[in-house]
Design a protein around this motif. Structure first.
Motif, PDB file in Angstrom:
ATOM      1  N   PHE B  35       0.812  -1.210   0.000  1.00 57.37           N
ATOM      2  CA  PHE B  35       0.000   0.000   0.000  1.00 57.37           C
ATOM      3  C   PHE B  35       0.847   1.261   0.000  1.00 57.37           C
ATOM      4  CE2 PHE B  35      -2.929  -3.227   1.506  1.00 57.37           C
ATOM      5  CZ  PHE B  35      -4.075  -2.927   0.790  1.00 57.37           C
ATOM      6  N   ASN B  36       2.153   1.063  -0.120  1.00 55.56           N
ATOM      7  CA  ASN B  36       3.041   2.207  -0.255  1.00 55.56           C
ATOM      8  C   ASN B  36       3.008   3.147   0.944  1.00 55.56           C
ATOM      9  OD1 ASN B  36       4.819   2.503  -2.426  1.00 55.56           O
ATOM     10  ND2 ASN B  36       3.941   4.535  -2.839  1.00 55.56           N
ATOM     11  N   VAL B  37       3.051   2.563   2.116  1.00 60.51           N
ATOM     12  CA  VAL B  37       3.110   3.370   3.338  1.00 60.51           C
ATOM     13  C   VAL B  37       4.276   2.866   4.190  1.00 60.51           C
ATOM     14  CG1 VAL B  37       0.628   3.785   3.383  1.00 60.51           C
ATOM     15  CG2 VAL B  37       1.569   1.794   4.571  1.00 60.51           C
ATOM     16  N   VAL B  38       4.641   3.616   5.214  1.00 58.68           N
ATOM     17  CA  VAL B  38       5.705   3.154   6.101  1.00 58.68           C
ATOM     18  C   VAL B  38       5.155   2.031   6.982  1.00 58.68           C
ATOM     19  CG1 VAL B  38       6.921   5.350   6.131  1.00 58.68           C
ATOM     20  CG2 VAL B  38       5.162   4.885   7.834  1.00 58.68           C
ATOM     21  N   PRO B  39       6.007   1.111   7.377  1.00 58.09           N
ATOM     22  CA  PRO B  39       5.545  -0.046   8.158  1.00 58.09           C
ATOM     23  C   PRO B  39       4.759   0.329   9.414  1.00 58.09           C
ATOM     24  CG  PRO B  39       7.782  -0.409   7.405  1.00 58.09           C
ATOM     25  CD  PRO B  39       7.443   0.994   7.026  1.00 58.09           C
ATOM     26  N   SER B  40       5.173   1.378  10.085  1.00 55.52           N
ATOM     27  CA  SER B  40       4.485   1.695  11.341  1.00 55.52           C
ATOM     28  C   SER B  40       3.035   2.097  11.112  1.00 55.52           C
ATOM     29  CB  SER B  40       5.234   2.798  12.089  1.00 55.52           C
ATOM     30  OG  SER B  40       5.281   3.973  11.328  1.00 55.52           O
ATOM     31  N   GLN B  41       2.704   2.428   9.884  1.00 60.72           N
ATOM     32  CA  GLN B  41       1.295   2.761   9.646  1.00 60.72           C
ATOM     33  C   GLN B  41       0.413   1.535   9.835  1.00 60.72           C
ATOM     34  OE1 GLN B  41       0.348   5.571   6.799  1.00 60.72           O
ATOM     35  NE2 GLN B  41      -1.809   5.445   7.309  1.00 60.72           N
ATOM     36  N   ILE B  42       0.950   0.388   9.574  1.00 67.25           N
ATOM     37  CA  ILE B  42       0.185  -0.836   9.810  1.00 67.25           C
ATOM     38  C   ILE B  42      -0.167  -0.943  11.294  1.00 67.25           C
ATOM     39  CG2 ILE B  42       0.133  -3.331   9.488  1.00 67.25           C
ATOM     40  CD1 ILE B  42       0.377  -1.580   6.908  1.00 67.25           C
ATOM     41  N   ASN B  43       0.794  -0.588  12.143  1.00 71.60           N
ATOM     42  CA  ASN B  43       0.496  -0.594  13.576  1.00 71.60           C
ATOM     43  C   ASN B  43      -0.621   0.392  13.904  1.00 71.60           C
ATOM     44  OD1 ASN B  43       3.643  -1.110  13.251  1.00 71.60           O
ATOM     45  ND2 ASN B  43       2.904  -2.206  15.047  1.00 71.60           N
ATOM     46  N   TYR B  44      -0.572   1.532  13.259  1.00 66.33           N
ATOM     47  CA  TYR B  44      -1.610   2.543  13.495  1.00 66.33           C
ATOM     48  C   TYR B  44      -2.980   2.012  13.103  1.00 66.33           C
ATOM     49  CZ  TYR B  44      -4.407   6.735  13.065  1.00 66.33           C
ATOM     50  OH  TYR B  44      -5.421   7.659  13.183  1.00 66.33           O
ATOM     51  N   VAL B  45      -3.056   1.386  11.958  1.00 65.51           N
ATOM     52  CA  VAL B  45      -4.328   0.844  11.486  1.00 65.51           C
ATOM     53  C   VAL B  45      -4.852  -0.203  12.472  1.00 65.51           C
ATOM     54  CG1 VAL B  45      -5.429  -0.533   9.681  1.00 65.51           C
ATOM     55  CG2 VAL B  45      -3.858   1.310   9.061  1.00 65.51           C
TER      56      VAL B  45
END
Lengths: 155, 155
Positions: B35-45
């Motif tokens: 999804f072309n985002v930084v890995p930590s965004q997955i944690n945010y989601v």
DNA sequence: GTCGTCTTGACTAATGTTGACTAATATTAT
DNA sequence: ATAATATTAGTCAACATTAGTCAAGACGAC
């Protein structure tokens, strides 16, 4: 599930044998070769997955005809079971080792599934979080020992 | 629909899988890349959209072969009751008040006698002793909330 | 403009992998 | 017997590979 690391695979292999046998005896270099890893990785697998908290005792011998033997210990036969877990916990314990202790209780039949989950919730990372890593482990140990001492009475 | 942010899109993607499967297991970096985002965004989601209140339990492991696993759990019908106890506990609680919370659970039939005693052992004075009275109460609260959250669903 | 949410990245932590070096035991040579 | 050599396993530290935390800044709804 799709992308297991090699340590998990070796663990599974050994536990599969242990499911049908009281013990397993290996030659380190042979297993390392079989799974295409360096020999010391076998030590890593054993050290992280076949501890006394997990209910295993490991013996080995070097030199010609050397071996590593992993034995599953019968916890219920041991009347000092709770005592041995208390000393395994010590005055501080990691989440990983704490999990192994609780699993031992479950496998020994001392607690059921629901009780297992309650205890795991109690010693969870977030539950024992104090802001000081060392203190977290001390608190986790205290909680486990408090519960173990309680279970000693119950049964 | 057109105005979804990337977090919403990732959320939808995961929930779509969960609609057909009890759980989903991902590699964080892989999804982030997809999804072309930084890995930590997955944690945010995950932190904002896959909470226990939403009916999800998340487990993860670091290191080689690491993963994040999101499991859909069956919530029980005592959620309002649990919520009220969670707010009663707050961010710190005395032994006395903690006892009252556990007693409420018992009297409501959410836990049995044995489970009650295990929880009491876990929040006992000696178990949560850190050397700082204020911190003791915070830890006691955290333990209770962790346990309450586990009582929200069937395991 | 303010407030809440979203996005980003630097730093941290946990776990796994590898290999050089060490130690113990067995075997062979003298 | 003793010494030398071979054959095993053990330890440890460096490196690799994942995920977690946190705080700063961007964005968007009002």
């Amino acid at each position: 599930m799709e992308n297991q690391n090699i340590s998990d695979i070796i663990e599974s292999y050994l536990k599969q044998i242990l499911a049908e046998s009281q013990q397993v005896e290996i030659r380190r270099a042979e297993i390392a070769d079989q799974f295409n890893v360096v020999p010391s990785q076998i030590n890593y697998v054993i050290k992280t997955r076949f501890t006394i908290q997990d209910g295993y005792v490991v013996q080995s011998k070097r030199g010609g005809g050397g071996y590593i033997r992993i034995e599953k210990v019968k916890l219920l036969d041991n009347l000092d079971f709770i005592d041995s877990l208390v000393s395994a916990v010590g005055d501080h314990i990691t989440r990983h080792d704490g999990l192994a202790v609780v699993r031992s209780l479950f496998e020994a039949g001392a607690i059921n599934r629901r009780e297992t989950n309650i205890i795991l919730a109690a010693i969870d990372k977030d539950a024992v979080s104090t802001g000081d890593r060392e203190l977290d482990q001390r608190v986790r140990a205290q909680i486990l020992i408090s519960i173990l001492n309680h279970l000693r009475y119950e049964s």
